[in-house]
Design an enzyme around this catalytic site. Structure first.
Site, PDB file in Angstrom:
ATOM      1  N   HIS A 210      -6.094  -7.526  -0.221  1.00  0.00           N
ATOM      2  CA  HIS A 210      -6.274  -6.102  -0.507  1.00  0.00           C
ATOM      3  C   HIS A 210      -5.547  -5.718  -1.783  1.00  0.00           C
ATOM      4  O   HIS A 210      -4.484  -6.269  -2.086  1.00  0.00           O
ATOM      5  CB  HIS A 210      -5.751  -5.257   0.664  1.00  0.00           C
ATOM      6  CG  HIS A 210      -6.373  -5.630   1.974  1.00  0.00           C
ATOM      7  ND1 HIS A 210      -5.742  -6.436   2.897  1.00  0.00           N
ATOM      8  CD2 HIS A 210      -7.592  -5.317   2.488  1.00  0.00           C
ATOM      9  CE1 HIS A 210      -6.555  -6.615   3.943  1.00  0.00           C
ATOM     10  NE2 HIS A 210      -7.668  -5.944   3.716  1.00  0.00           N
TER      11      HIS A 210
ATOM     12  N   HIS B 140       0.821  -1.224   0.000  1.00  0.00           N
ATOM     13  CA  HIS B 140       0.000   0.000   0.000  1.00  0.00           C
ATOM     14  C   HIS B 140       0.850   1.268   0.000  1.00  0.00           C
ATOM     15  O   HIS B 140       0.302   2.369  -0.159  1.00  0.00           O
ATOM     16  CB  HIS B 140      -0.925   0.036   1.224  1.00  0.00           C
ATOM     17  CG  HIS B 140      -1.936  -1.068   1.266  1.00  0.00           C
ATOM     18  ND1 HIS B 140      -2.825  -1.308   0.240  1.00  0.00           N
ATOM     19  CD2 HIS B 140      -2.197  -2.013   2.211  1.00  0.00           C
ATOM     20  CE1 HIS B 140      -3.588  -2.353   0.558  1.00  0.00           C
ATOM     21  NE2 HIS B 140      -3.227  -2.795   1.736  1.00  0.00           N
TER      22      HIS B 140
ATOM     23  N   ASP C  36      -3.934 -12.950   3.788  1.00  0.00           N
ATOM     24  CA  ASP C  36      -5.207 -12.534   4.374  1.00  0.00           C
ATOM     25  C   ASP C  36      -6.392 -12.861   3.470  1.00  0.00           C
ATOM     26  O   ASP C  36      -7.532 -12.511   3.788  1.00  0.00           O
ATOM     27  CB  ASP C  36      -5.187 -11.036   4.741  1.00  0.00           C
ATOM     28  CG  ASP C  36      -4.549 -10.164   3.681  1.00  0.00           C
ATOM     29  OD1 ASP C  36      -4.292 -10.665   2.562  1.00  0.00           O
ATOM     30  OD2 ASP C  36      -4.299  -8.978   3.964  1.00  0.00           O
TER      31      ASP C  36
ATOM     32  N   ASP D 244      -2.429 -10.898  -2.024  1.00  0.00           N
ATOM     33  CA  ASP D 244      -2.983 -10.353  -0.781  1.00  0.00           C
ATOM     34  C   ASP D 244      -4.459 -10.010  -1.035  1.00  0.00           C
ATOM     35  O   ASP D 244      -4.828  -9.642  -2.149  1.00  0.00           O
ATOM     36  CB  ASP D 244      -2.198  -9.090  -0.395  1.00  0.00           C
ATOM     37  CG  ASP D 244      -2.558  -8.541   0.978  1.00  0.00           C
ATOM     38  OD1 ASP D 244      -1.782  -8.765   1.914  1.00  0.00           O
ATOM     39  OD2 ASP D 244      -3.617  -7.884   1.100  1.00  0.00           O
TER      40      ASP D 244
HETATM   41 ZN    ZN Z   1      -3.852  -7.297   2.948  1.00  0.00          ZN
END
Ligand code: ZN
Length: 298
Positions: free
Chosen positions: A159, A121, A240, A157
């Site tokens: 996200h 991120h 995750d 991931d």
């Molecule tokens: Zn994540």
């Protein structure tokens, strides 16, 4: 074949505070499991030099993270929180990512970096989403400096790696393939975000059968590598997307990471694979996912 797993002791010391999901217990669980794996060689890396981070981040941003850490920490941005050891964790983690990259590009086989905080991120001048340094892009730039021009980044991931996408979306030498929950944090990653044709987003809703997530990411990897042969593969390896993770709603199990890893090795036999740990917030599940991936690299 022994798989080297690089880490740095400072990665265990970064502390974003009570109640924060990105805990040192995550990496402790991973390292504890890896120590019992006969085909894993755990290795301590040197911290990354600042010059290897300025290929991605402006010096002013890095100086801010360093100064804030040295003054005891604080909130860099929303839930991206620093403690006294965060700068050392960030450079230690990036150093482990670079050591894994150097190992793989030296023709010694695939490698993994067991690190925290995560990186995907992080934008050029702004930490975000628990991430301070964008490890995977730092590693990709190292690979290119070592002569591997075509770089594939796979991000599994749960996200979307908004930072990674923003850092590579105008650069056709890097292709970025991401499977992620959508709409979900951080809000980016729609299928029509294509960069210069080098971004392959696979946004999916939660709660689907694992086979759908596995197959759809694989189809995007095949699309990204049709008539384009990467010289190295990096994986933003978050775990995750596993069933039960408190920060995601996907349904993957450890064996699915082995499945993707094995398929990648068969599909791109000449490209070394470097896995870099990202998210995964149920520590024992994270550890199981890492072990499954790393075993498939052996
Ligand atoms: Zn994540």
């Amino acid at each position: 074949m022994l798989v080297p797993v690089f880490t740095h002791p400072s990665c265990l010391k970064h502390d974003p505070g009570p109640g924060h999901p990105e805990t040192s217990a995550r990496l402790e669980a991973v390292l504890g499991r890896l120590r019992t794996e006969p085909m894993v060689a755990l290795r301590e890396a040197l911290p990354a030099a600042v010059e290897s981070l300025t290929t991605v981040h402006p010096e002013s941003y890095l100086a801010t993270v360093r100064a804030m850490s040295e003054q005891g920490g604080g909130a860099l941005f929303l839930d991206t929180v620093l403690s006294r050891d965060s700068w050392n964790a960030a450079t230690g983690g990036a150093g482990a990512a670079l050591a894994a990259t150097d190992h793989a590009l030296d023709g010694k086989g695939h490698a993994f970096a067991a690190i925290r905080p995560p990186g995907h991120h992080a934008l050029a001048g702004k930490g975000m989403g628990f991430c301070l340094v964008n490890n995977v892009v730092v590693a990709a730039r190292r690979a290119q400096a070592l002569g591997r021009q075509r770089v594939l980044i796979i991000d599994w991931d749960v996200h979307h790696g908004n930072g990674t996408q923003a850092l590579v979306e105008t650069d056709p030498t890097i292709r970025y393939v991401s499977l992620h929950q959508y709409p979900w944090y951080p809000g980016t990653g729609a299928a029509d975000e294509r960069g210069v044709g080098n971004v392959f987003n696979v946004p999916r809703g939660p709660g689907k059968p694992a086979s759908l997530y596995v197959g759809d990411l694989w189809s995007a990897i095949v699309a990204a590598t049709t008539n384009w042969n990467p010289e190295v593969v990096f994986i933003s390896a978050g775990f995750d997307a596993m069933k039960g993770d408190p920060l995601g709603g996907f349904t993957l199990e450890p064996e699915h990471y082995a499945d993707w890893t094995t398929r990648l090795r068969d599909h791109l036999p000449s490209a070394p694979i470097v896995g870099l740990m990202e998210g995964g917030y149920a520590p024992q599940r994270l550890a199981e996912g890492v072990v499954s991936h790393v075993r498939a690299l052996a």
